[in-house]
Design a protein around this motif. Structure first.
Motif, PDB file in Angstrom:
ATOM      1  N   ARG A  47       0.835  -1.206   0.000  1.00 30.94           N
ATOM      2  CA  ARG A  47       0.000   0.000   0.000  1.00 30.94           C
ATOM      3  C   ARG A  47       0.865   1.249   0.000  1.00 30.94           C
ATOM      4  NH1 ARG A  47      -3.004  -2.660   3.964  1.00 30.94           N
ATOM      5  NH2 ARG A  47      -2.113  -1.284   5.574  1.00 30.94           N
ATOM      6  N   ARG A  48       1.936   1.242   0.768  1.00 36.20           N
ATOM      7  CA  ARG A  48       2.803   2.407   0.849  1.00 36.20           C
ATOM      8  C   ARG A  48       3.607   2.610  -0.433  1.00 36.20           C
ATOM      9  NH1 ARG A  48       4.735   4.897   5.318  1.00 36.20           N
ATOM     10  NH2 ARG A  48       5.726   6.156   3.687  1.00 36.20           N
ATOM     11  N   VAL A  49       4.123   1.544  -0.980  1.00 31.01           N
ATOM     12  CA  VAL A  49       4.987   1.654  -2.163  1.00 31.01           C
ATOM     13  C   VAL A  49       4.161   1.836  -3.428  1.00 31.01           C
ATOM     14  CG1 VAL A  49       6.689   0.440  -3.591  1.00 31.01           C
ATOM     15  CG2 VAL A  49       6.826   0.321  -1.084  1.00 31.01           C
ATOM     16  N   GLY A  50       3.016   1.162  -3.482  1.00 31.88           N
ATOM     17  CA  GLY A  50       2.194   1.240  -4.681  1.00 31.88           C
ATOM     18  C   GLY A  50       2.572   0.166  -5.685  1.00 31.88           C
ATOM     19  N   PRO A  51       1.650  -0.169  -6.597  1.00 33.77           N
ATOM     20  CA  PRO A  51       1.930  -1.209  -7.593  1.00 33.77           C
ATOM     21  C   PRO A  51       2.951  -0.745  -8.626  1.00 33.77           C
ATOM     22  CG  PRO A  51      -0.164  -0.151  -8.056  1.00 33.77           C
ATOM     23  CD  PRO A  51       0.316   0.415  -6.753  1.00 33.77           C
ATOM     24  N   ARG A  52       3.763  -1.667  -9.099  1.00 33.26           N
ATOM     25  CA  ARG A  52       4.742  -1.406 -10.154  1.00 33.26           C
ATOM     26  C   ARG A  52       4.372  -2.238 -11.372  1.00 33.26           C
ATOM     27  NH1 ARG A  52       9.327   1.029  -7.733  1.00 33.26           N
ATOM     28  NH2 ARG A  52       8.446   2.227  -5.995  1.00 33.26           N
ATOM     29  N   PRO A  53       4.109  -1.608 -12.526  1.00 34.75           N
ATOM     30  CA  PRO A  53       3.689  -2.347 -13.724  1.00 34.75           C
ATOM     31  C   PRO A  53       4.697  -3.424 -14.112  1.00 34.75           C
ATOM     32  CG  PRO A  53       3.426   0.018 -14.033  1.00 34.75           C
ATOM     33  CD  PRO A  53       4.184  -0.152 -12.763  1.00 34.75           C
ATOM     34  N   GLY A  54       4.186  -4.607 -14.425  1.00 41.44           N
ATOM     35  CA  GLY A  54       5.021  -5.686 -14.924  1.00 41.44           C
ATOM     36  C   GLY A  54       5.851  -6.390 -13.868  1.00 41.44           C
ATOM     37  N   GLU A  55       5.670  -6.039 -12.601  1.00 45.03           N
ATOM     38  CA  GLU A  55       6.488  -6.633 -11.554  1.00 45.03           C
ATOM     39  C   GLU A  55       5.831  -7.925 -11.063  1.00 45.03           C
ATOM     40  OE1 GLU A  55       9.373  -4.031  -8.975  1.00 45.03           O
ATOM     41  OE2 GLU A  55       7.377  -4.106  -8.094  1.00 45.03           O
ATOM     42  N   LYS A  56       6.530  -9.042 -11.177  1.00 45.57           N
ATOM     43  CA  LYS A  56       5.988 -10.331 -10.772  1.00 45.57           C
ATOM     44  C   LYS A  56       6.069 -10.542  -9.267  1.00 45.57           C
ATOM     45  CE  LYS A  56       7.022 -12.594 -15.184  1.00 45.57           C
ATOM     46  NZ  LYS A  56       7.742 -13.715 -15.840  1.00 45.57           N
ATOM     47  N   VAL A  57       7.038  -9.880  -8.624  1.00 42.98           N
ATOM     48  CA  VAL A  57       7.209  -9.980  -7.172  1.00 42.98           C
ATOM     49  C   VAL A  57       7.058  -8.581  -6.596  1.00 42.98           C
ATOM     50  CG1 VAL A  57       8.729 -10.650  -5.277  1.00 42.98           C
ATOM     51  CG2 VAL A  57       8.781 -11.940  -7.432  1.00 42.98           C
ATOM     52  N   SER A  58       6.023  -8.351  -5.824  1.00 44.68           N
ATOM     53  CA  SER A  58       5.801  -7.022  -5.258  1.00 44.68           C
ATOM     54  C   SER A  58       6.868  -6.697  -4.215  1.00 44.68           C
ATOM     55  CB  SER A  58       4.421  -6.935  -4.620  1.00 44.68           C
ATOM     56  OG  SER A  58       4.386  -7.686  -3.417  1.00 44.68           O
ATOM     57  N   THR A  59       6.976  -5.420  -3.856  1.00 45.09           N
ATOM     58  CA  THR A  59       7.957  -5.002  -2.852  1.00 45.09           C
ATOM     59  C   THR A  59       7.673  -5.665  -1.514  1.00 45.09           C
ATOM     60  OG1 THR A  59       8.227  -2.861  -3.951  1.00 45.09           O
ATOM     61  CG2 THR A  59       8.966  -3.020  -1.654  1.00 45.09           C
ATOM     62  N   GLY A  60       6.388  -5.784  -1.148  1.00 44.62           N
ATOM     63  CA  GLY A  60       6.031  -6.432   0.114  1.00 44.62           C
ATOM     64  C   GLY A  60       6.463  -7.884   0.152  1.00 44.62           C
ATOM     65  N   VAL A  61       6.248  -8.611  -0.951  1.00 47.51           N
ATOM     66  CA  VAL A  61       6.650 -10.017  -1.014  1.00 47.51           C
ATOM     67  C   VAL A  61       8.175 -10.124  -0.978  1.00 47.51           C
ATOM     68  CG1 VAL A  61       6.674 -12.077  -2.466  1.00 47.51           C
ATOM     69  CG2 VAL A  61       4.559 -10.775  -2.196  1.00 47.51           C
ATOM     70  N   ALA A  62       8.858  -9.229  -1.698  1.00 45.88           N
ATOM     71  CA  ALA A  62      10.321  -9.252  -1.689  1.00 45.88           C
ATOM     72  C   ALA A  62      10.865  -8.975  -0.292  1.00 45.88           C
ATOM     73  CB  ALA A  62      10.864  -8.216  -2.683  1.00 45.88           C
ATOM     74  N   LEU A  63      10.216  -8.052   0.431  1.00 47.50           N
ATOM     75  CA  LEU A  63      10.654  -7.766   1.797  1.00 47.50           C
ATOM     76  C   LEU A  63      10.408  -8.968   2.702  1.00 47.50           C
ATOM     77  CD1 LEU A  63      11.734  -5.889   3.946  1.00 47.50           C
ATOM     78  CD2 LEU A  63       9.452  -4.881   4.158  1.00 47.50           C
ATOM     79  N   LYS A  64       9.287  -9.613   2.536  1.00 43.95           N
ATOM     80  CA  LYS A  64       9.008 -10.828   3.310  1.00 43.95           C
ATOM     81  C   LYS A  64      10.074 -11.884   3.034  1.00 43.95           C
ATOM     82  CE  LYS A  64       5.435 -14.365   4.046  1.00 43.95           C
ATOM     83  NZ  LYS A  64       4.105 -14.858   3.634  1.00 43.95           N
ATOM     84  N   ALA A  65      10.447 -12.027   1.772  1.00 47.34           N
ATOM     85  CA  ALA A  65      11.488 -12.994   1.401  1.00 47.34           C
ATOM     86  C   ALA A  65      12.821 -12.627   2.038  1.00 47.34           C
ATOM     87  CB  ALA A  65      11.626 -13.053  -0.119  1.00 47.34           C
ATOM     88  N   ALA A  66      13.127 -11.327   2.105  1.00 50.89           N
ATOM     89  CA  ALA A  66      14.390 -10.880   2.703  1.00 50.89           C
ATOM     90  C   ALA A  66      14.436 -11.196   4.189  1.00 50.89           C
ATOM     91  CB  ALA A  66      14.571  -9.379   2.477  1.00 50.89           C
ATOM     92  N   VAL A  67      13.310 -11.017   4.883  1.00 49.92           N
ATOM     93  CA  VAL A  67      13.272 -11.323   6.317  1.00 49.92           C
ATOM     94  C   VAL A  67      13.393 -12.824   6.537  1.00 49.92           C
ATOM     95  CG1 VAL A  67      11.885 -11.194   8.415  1.00 49.92           C
ATOM     96  CG2 VAL A  67      11.925  -9.269   6.836  1.00 49.92           C
ATOM     97  N   LEU A  68      12.735 -13.611   5.714  1.00 50.34           N
ATOM     98  CA  LEU A  68      12.867 -15.066   5.803  1.00 50.34           C
ATOM     99  C   LEU A  68      14.312 -15.480   5.570  1.00 50.34           C
ATOM    100  CD1 LEU A  68       9.652 -16.124   3.864  1.00 50.34           C
ATOM    101  CD2 LEU A  68      10.096 -16.541   6.275  1.00 50.34           C
ATOM    102  N   ASN A  69      14.964 -14.845   4.619  1.00 52.00           N
ATOM    103  CA  ASN A  69      16.376 -15.099   4.352  1.00 52.00           C
ATOM    104  C   ASN A  69      17.213 -14.762   5.585  1.00 52.00           C
ATOM    105  OD1 ASN A  69      18.801 -13.842   1.893  1.00 52.00           O
ATOM    106  ND2 ASN A  69      18.938 -15.484   3.356  1.00 52.00           N
ATOM    107  N   ALA A  70      16.919 -13.611   6.197  1.00 48.51           N
ATOM    108  CA  ALA A  70      17.693 -13.161   7.355  1.00 48.51           C
ATOM    109  C   ALA A  70      17.566 -14.110   8.539  1.00 48.51           C
ATOM    110  CB  ALA A  70      17.238 -11.760   7.770  1.00 48.51           C
TER     111      ALA A  70
END
Length: 539
Positions: free
Chosen positions: A30-53
Motif C-alpha cells: 500500500r505504501r509503495v504502490g503497484p509497479r507495472p510488470g512486476e511479478k514480485v511485489s515489494t512487500g513479497v520481496a521484503l518478506k522474502a528478505a526477512v525469511l532469508n535473514a
C-alpha cells in the motif's frame, strides 16, 4: 500448487506466519504502490528478505537467489513466486523502494501493526545505538536524506572501515523494536539518542518512561526531552554525583530495591529540571569491584615504593625541603602515604680521605628516612563507592514510579535493546559488514535487519506468553519441558526433523490435497500457539 519439495528449513513457516499476522506484505505494498510488470511485489520481496535473514544462513545480497533454491517459495510467498524471481536485482529494487518511502517511517508503521496484532504491553522504552561497518568507498549520491558512511568510533574494532550507526527504540520486556533509525557513521550518542526520542515522541507515546544511556545526561538533552518521562544514568564524572557516590550513609537510610540491591533517594535540580536521584548499591557488583580494588591497591603499592626510592635518592638542602617533598609526593598517592622517619645528614668535602683537623665541609645535605604505608582512610573512602551507581528520573511521584521500578526499568536495557544488537551482530543471522554500493541501500538493509529482530523478538515473546498461560512447554536441550524457550531453539527443534530419516517432514499430495506429515506434538503446539497453522496445514 505445483511444487511439493522436501521442507529443508520448515522453521521458515513460523516466520512467514508471524509476518502474515502483522500484515507486512499488504502494508508495504500500500505504501509503495503497484509497479507495472512486476511479478514480485515489494512487500513479497521484503518478506522474502526477512525469511532469508532468519534462515540460519548469512547470505550476501548477490547470493540472495541461492538461498531460495530448493525451498518451497510458492508455499511461503505466494503462487507463482519461484526462486529465479528472487534474485539480487529484485532485492536491490526492493531496497530502493523502501528508501523512497522512508525506512524509519515505514518501520514505525509496521511496529504499530505488530502492536495491534499481538497487543504486547509497553511499560518502558529503551533507546541505544550501535555501529555496523561497510566495505567500499561509498561516494555521496546527492540525496539529502541519505546517511554519511564515514569513519568514527568503531564498536566492532574496525576503525579502518567506514560505518553507519543504527538507533533502536525497544519495549522493556522481550526487546521488541518499535523504532529504527539509521544515522551517520560518526553520530554521537549523546545527541543521537535524544534526537531520536524527540523526533518521534508522539508516535512512541506507548509506555510510561523512556530509558536512555548515561551519554544522554546533559543540560541540553534534559531540556530537549521536556516533559517526556525518562530514566537516565548520571555520569560519575559530575562533581555532585562523585561526592554522593563516595558519601557515607547510616544503615537506616538504605531501602531494599531488589534481591542483591539497596538504594536511597535524594532530590536534585540539574539543567533546570527537578528530578529524583536514586543511589543504587549492588552487592554482587560491589564484591566484583572490591576484588579489582585490591588489585589496584597492589599496583599502587609498587608505584608508591618507586616514588619513595626516587625521593630517597635525592639530596636536600635542609630538613624542611625534604619534609615538604615527602608530603607533596604522599598527597599524590591514591591508596598509600609516605611516613616521615627523619633525615640523615651528609657532609661533602673537596678531597677524599680523612679530613684534616679544623677543615670545614664544602656543603651539608640531607637524605630522607621514610617508609610506605597503606592509608586506611583513603581505602575506606574508595570502598564506600564500590558497587554504586546513580540513576535519575524526572518522574517525581513515588507512587507512579517507585525506587525499585526505577532500577528494574533501567536494568531492562541489557535484556532488550542491547540483546537485540547482539542478535543483529550474530553471524548466524547477518554478516558483520555490508557492501551495497549506495548509502540509500544500506539504510534500507538496516530496516530489513531491524524487521528481522522485530519478528524474532515478537515470536519469542508470544510463544513464551502462550506457553505460560496454558501451562505447556516444549523440549529443551536436555529433553525437559520448558515454557521459556528461545525462538532460536524452537527453530532448531523444527530443523532437527530433517535430520531424522524416519520422521522427515514433507509436503506430499494425498488424494489431490497437499498435507504435512510427521509433525510431533510439540511442533503442533508451537504452530498452534503462534497462530501459524496455515503453513503447516493444521487449520
Amino acid at each position: 500448487m505445483a511444487e511439493t519439495p522436501d521442507l529443508q528449513v520448515y522453521d521458515l513457516g513460523l516466520v512467514a506466519g508471524i509476518l502474515d499476522r502483522i500484515g507486512l506484505v499488504s502494508l508495504v505494498d500500500r505504501r509503495v504502490g503497484p509497479r507495472p510488470g512486476e511479478k514480485v511485489s515489494t512487500g513479497v520481496a521484503l518478506k522474502a528478505a526477512v525469511l532469508n535473514a532468519l534462515g540460519f544462513l548469512s547470505s550476501p545480497l548477490y547470493l540472495f537467489g541461492h538461498f531460495w533454491e530448493g525451498k518451497p517459495t510458492e508455499w511461503l510467498l505466494g503462487e507463482g513466486i519461484t526462486p529465479d524471481l528472487l534474485n539480487d536485482d529484485r532485492m536491490g529494487r526492493m531496497l530502493d523502494s523502501l528508501y523512497a518511502v522512508g525506512v524509519t517511517e515505514l518501520f514505525l508503521e509496521v511496529a504499530k501493526e505488530a502492536h495491534r496484532a499481538f497487543a504486547f504491553p509497553v511499560r518502558a522504552l529503551h533507546v541505544d545505538t550501535t555501529s555496523f561497518h561497510v566495505h567500499g568507498r561509498y561516494e555521496g549520491t546527492g540525496e539529502e536524506e541519505a546517511i554519511h558512511l564515514v569513519r568514527g568510533y568503531s564498536r566492532d574494532h574496525r576503525p579502518d572501515l567506514r560505518q553507519w550507526v543504527m538507533g533502536l527504540v525497544c519495549r522493556d520486556t522481550g526487546g521488541i523494536p518499535l523504532l529504527f533509525a539509521p544515522e551517520d557513521g560518526n553520530a554521537a550518542d549523546r545527541k543521537t539518542l535524544v534526537d531520536l526520542v524527540s523526533r518521534y515522541r508522539e508516535a512512541l507515546d506507548l509506555g510510561e518512561v523512556v530509558v536512555l544511556d548515561g551519554a544522554g545526561y546533559t543540560r541540553e538533552n534534559l531540556k530537549a526531552l521536556g516533559s517526556f518521562p525518562w530514566i537516565l544514568r548520571v555520569p560519575a564524572t559530575l562533581r555532585e554525583a562523585k561526592a554522593l557516590l563516595g558519601e557515607e550513609f547510616p544503615e537506616g537510610a538504605w531501602v531494599f530495591l531488589a534481591p542483591g540491591y539497596r538504594g536511597l533517594e535524594v532530590e536534585r535540580t540539574y539543567g533546570g529540571v527537578r528530578q529524583r536521584w536514586v543511589l543504587v548499591e549492588s552487592a554482587a557488583r560491589g564484591e566484583e569491584e572490591r576484588g579489582r580494588l585490591e588489585e589496584r591497591i597492589g599496583r599502587a603499592q609498587r608505584e608508591a615504593e618507586g616514588v619513595l626510592r626516587r625521593l630517597l635518592a635525592r639530596r636536600f638542602a635542609c630538613e624542611r625541603d625534604a619534609r615538604r617533598a615527602l608530603e607533596e609526593a604522599s598527597r599524590g598517592l591514591a591508596y598509600h602515604r609516605l611516613v616521615y622517619l627523619g633525615v640523615r645528614e651528609e657532609r661533602r668535602r673537596g678531597k677524599v680521605g680523612r679530613p684534616r683537623k679544623g677543615e670545614s665541609p664544602l656543603g651539608v645535605g640531607y637524605r630522607l628516612l621514610a617508609r610506605v604505608e597503606r592509608d586506611e582512610g583513603k581505602v575506606a573512602k574508595a570502598k564506600r563507592g564500590l558497587g554504586r551507581f546513580l540513576l535519575a528520573t524526572n518522574v517525581l511521584e513515588r507512587e507512579r514510579l517507585s525506587l525499585g521500578e526505577v532500577l528494574e526499568r533501567y536494568k531492562g536495557q541489557t535484556r532488550t535493546v542491547e540483546r537485540g544488537f547482539r542478535f543483529l551482530k550474530d553471524p548466524m543471522f547477518f554478516t558483520g559488514s555490508t557492501f551495497l554500493k549506495r548509502p540509500e541501500r544500506v539504510m534500507a538493509l538496516g530496516m530489513v535487519m531491524a524487521l528481522a529482530l522485530l519478528v524474532y523478538a515478537l515470536g519469542e515473546w508470544e510463544l513464551r506468553r502462550r506457553l505460560e498461560e496454558e501451562g505447556e512447554g516444549v523440549p529443551d536441550q536436555k529433553g525437559k519441558s520448558t515454557a521459556r524457550p528461545t525462538l532460536r531453539w524452537v527453530f532448531q527443534l523444527f530443523c532437527k526433523i530433517r535430520a531424522m530419516p524416519v520422521t522427515w517432514l514433507r509436503l506430499v499430495v494425498l488424494e489431490g490435497r497437499v498435507a504435512v506429515l510427521n509433525l510431533k506434538p510439540h511442533h503442533e503446539r508451537v504452530v498452534r500457539l503462534l497462530g501459524v497453522e496455515r503453513y503447516y496445514l493444521l487449520e
